[in-house]
Structure formats: C-alpha cells, structure tokens
Design a protein around this motif. Structure first.
Motif, PDB file in Angstrom:
ATOM      1  N   GLY A 121       0.810  -1.145  -0.140  1.00  0.00           N
ATOM      2  CA  GLY A 121       0.022   0.022   0.061  1.00  0.00           C
ATOM      3  C   GLY A 121       0.664   1.376   0.075  1.00  0.00           C
ATOM      4  N   PHE A 122       0.392   2.198  -0.773  1.00  0.00           N
ATOM      5  CA  PHE A 122       1.043   3.673  -0.903  1.00  0.00           C
ATOM      6  C   PHE A 122       0.127   4.786  -0.172  1.00  0.00           C
ATOM      7  N   SER A 123       0.669   5.250   0.920  1.00  0.00           N
ATOM      8  CA  SER A 123      -0.249   6.432   1.196  1.00  0.00           C
ATOM      9  C   SER A 123       0.529   7.514   1.570  1.00  0.00           C
ATOM     10  N   GLY A 124       0.000   9.085   1.467  1.00  0.00           N
ATOM     11  CA  GLY A 124       0.669   9.990   1.721  1.00  0.00           C
ATOM     12  C   GLY A 124      -0.159  11.302   1.465  1.00  0.00           C
ATOM     13  N   THR A 125       0.038  12.525   1.795  1.00  0.00           N
ATOM     14  CA  THR A 125      -0.571  13.719   1.362  1.00  0.00           C
ATOM     15  C   THR A 125      -0.061  14.466  -0.068  1.00  0.00           C
ATOM     16  N   ASN A 126      -1.099  14.727  -0.731  1.00  0.00           N
ATOM     17  CA  ASN A 126      -0.498  15.352  -2.069  1.00  0.00           C
ATOM     18  C   ASN A 126      -0.295  16.837  -1.734  1.00  0.00           C
ATOM     19  N   ASP A 127       1.159  16.935  -1.379  1.00  0.00           N
ATOM     20  CA  ASP A 127       1.519  18.206  -0.950  1.00  0.00           C
ATOM     21  C   ASP A 127       2.410  18.877  -1.984  1.00  0.00           C
ATOM     22  N   GLY A 128       2.722  18.374  -3.196  1.00  0.00           N
ATOM     23  CA  GLY A 128       3.553  18.526  -4.201  1.00  0.00           C
ATOM     24  C   GLY A 128       2.732  18.504  -5.634  1.00  0.00           C
ATOM     25  N   PRO A 129       3.255  19.025  -6.803  1.00  0.00           N
ATOM     26  CA  PRO A 129       2.829  18.667  -7.832  1.00  0.00           C
ATOM     27  C   PRO A 129       2.935  17.285  -8.669  1.00  0.00           C
ATOM     28  N   LEU A 130       2.111  17.020  -9.313  1.00  0.00           N
ATOM     29  CA  LEU A 130       2.255  15.725 -10.075  1.00  0.00           C
ATOM     30  C   LEU A 130       2.248  15.877 -11.630  1.00  0.00           C
ATOM     31  N   ALA A 131       3.097  15.128 -12.292  1.00  0.00           N
ATOM     32  CA  ALA A 131       2.954  15.333 -13.981  1.00  0.00           C
ATOM     33  C   ALA A 131       1.673  14.355 -14.287  1.00  0.00           C
ATOM     34  N   ALA A 132       1.050  15.189 -15.337  1.00  0.00           N
ATOM     35  CA  ALA A 132       0.070  14.672 -15.862  1.00  0.00           C
ATOM     36  C   ALA A 132       0.452  13.953 -17.202  1.00  0.00           C
ATOM     37  N   PRO A 133      -0.274  12.936 -18.099  1.00  0.00           N
ATOM     38  CA  PRO A 133       0.209  12.206 -18.886  1.00  0.00           C
ATOM     39  C   PRO A 133       0.635  13.140 -20.073  1.00  0.00           C
ATOM     40  N   ASP A 134       0.036  14.332 -20.254  1.00  0.00           N
ATOM     41  CA  ASP A 134       0.408  15.282 -21.256  1.00  0.00           C
ATOM     42  C   ASP A 134       1.882  16.025 -20.805  1.00  0.00           C
ATOM     43  N   GLY A 135       2.221  15.896 -19.760  1.00  0.00           N
ATOM     44  CA  GLY A 135       3.476  16.670 -19.451  1.00  0.00           C
ATOM     45  C   GLY A 135       3.232  17.864 -18.688  1.00  0.00           C
ATOM     46  N   SER A 136       1.927  18.231 -18.376  1.00  0.00           N
ATOM     47  CA  SER A 136       1.532  19.427 -17.646  1.00  0.00           C
ATOM     48  C   SER A 136       1.617  18.972 -16.457  1.00  0.00           C
ATOM     49  N   GLN A 137       1.687  19.973 -15.284  1.00  0.00           N
ATOM     50  CA  GLN A 137       1.569  19.803 -13.934  1.00  0.00           C
ATOM     51  C   GLN A 137       0.380  19.824 -13.270  1.00  0.00           C
ATOM     52  N   ILE A 138      -0.157  18.947 -12.364  1.00  0.00           N
ATOM     53  CA  ILE A 138      -1.261  19.147 -11.518  1.00  0.00           C
ATOM     54  C   ILE A 138      -0.846  19.513 -10.002  1.00  0.00           C
ATOM     55  N   PRO A 139      -1.505  20.751  -9.893  1.00  0.00           N
ATOM     56  CA  PRO A 139      -1.243  21.289  -8.593  1.00  0.00           C
ATOM     57  C   PRO A 139      -1.549  20.318  -7.510  1.00  0.00           C
ATOM     58  N   PRO A 140      -0.852  20.443  -6.379  1.00  0.00           N
ATOM     59  CA  PRO A 140      -1.079  19.803  -5.090  1.00  0.00           C
ATOM     60  C   PRO A 140      -2.706  20.187  -4.697  1.00  0.00           C
ATOM     61  N   THR A 141      -3.034  19.052  -4.161  1.00  0.00           N
ATOM     62  CA  THR A 141      -4.646  19.107  -3.565  1.00  0.00           C
ATOM     63  C   THR A 141      -4.566  19.232  -1.990  1.00  0.00           C
ATOM     64  N   GLY A 142      -3.367  18.953  -1.532  1.00  0.00           N
ATOM     65  CA  GLY A 142      -3.324  18.977   0.221  1.00  0.00           C
ATOM     66  C   GLY A 142      -4.237  17.655   0.659  1.00  0.00           C
ATOM     67  N   ARG A 143      -4.804  16.883  -0.066  1.00  0.00           N
ATOM     68  CA  ARG A 143      -5.696  15.768   0.441  1.00  0.00           C
ATOM     69  C   ARG A 143      -4.843  14.426   0.512  1.00  0.00           C
TER      70      ARG A 143
END
Length: 116
Positions: free
Chosen positions: A78-100
């Motif tokens: 299992g993987f768990s954590g807080t989304n506190d940084g950007p993630l790369a989208a499949p198109d190369g753009s950045q998805i901003p952190p949600t804090g969730r």
C-alpha cells in the motif's frame, strides 16, 4: 538475500527517504513500469523516486505480502501520503497539489538477478 527480503529492504529505504539505498536494491539495467511511468536503469528509478516523493513528501509504503518463487517475486503493498506537491499529467503538464490524503494498494512483480 532472497527476493522477499529485497522487497522489504527497498520499502524500508523508501520510507526512510534513502534514495540511494532504494536504488541499490535494483540492477543497473532494471526496468520499471507503473501507471503513467516507464523508465530504465538507475536514472529511471531516480525519476520515479522524484515523481512520487515530490508529489507526496510524507508518503509511506507498507508491504502487506511478498512471496518468491525462484527469481520471481510478487508483492502486495500500500502507498499512502498527502498530495503536497505537483504531479505530472500524461500530457506533461503539472497537476497542482490538493493537500488531500491518498491511499492506494498496488502489486509489484520483480525478477531477481545477481541478488538485486
């Protein structure tokens, strides 16, 4: 060291934020494939590390089950954590952190060669 010990050693290094220790459990010519990611060698592992630790700085991996049959090892974790940084989208753009918080089960299939 058998394959199940390698899985646990890799997870322990991951959770300790020991990138070099994590990478040291893999051969120089390893291949890694995960949803939205494909890489080769220690460079590919470094990129994989950066993507997940950059997006979830407090993440933890919990090995629930690992078993080996010769050179083949399967893990359920299992993987768990807080989304506190950007993630790369499949198109190369950045998805901003949600804090969730996020938690996901995953399976890993590994082939052990030369103790790695």
């Amino acid at each position: 060291m058998d394959g199940t010990e390698l899985v646990h050693r890799g997870a322990d290094a991951w959770n300790a934020r020991d990138r070099e220790g994590f990478i040291a459990t893999y051969t120089d010519d390893c291949e890694i494939t995960a949803p939205g990611f494909s890489g080769k060698g220690h460079q590919g592992l470094t990129e994989f590390w950066g993507a997940w630790n950059g997006g979830f700085s407090d993440n933890q991996v919990t090995v629930r089950l690992a078993f080996a049959d010769g050179a083949n090892v399967v893990e359920e974790s299992g993987f768990s954590g807080t989304n506190d940084g950007p993630l790369a989208a499949p198109d190369g753009s950045q998805i901003p952190p949600t804090g969730r918080q996020a938690a996901v089960a995953f399976a890993g299939v590994h082939t052990v060669r030369d103790g790695l």
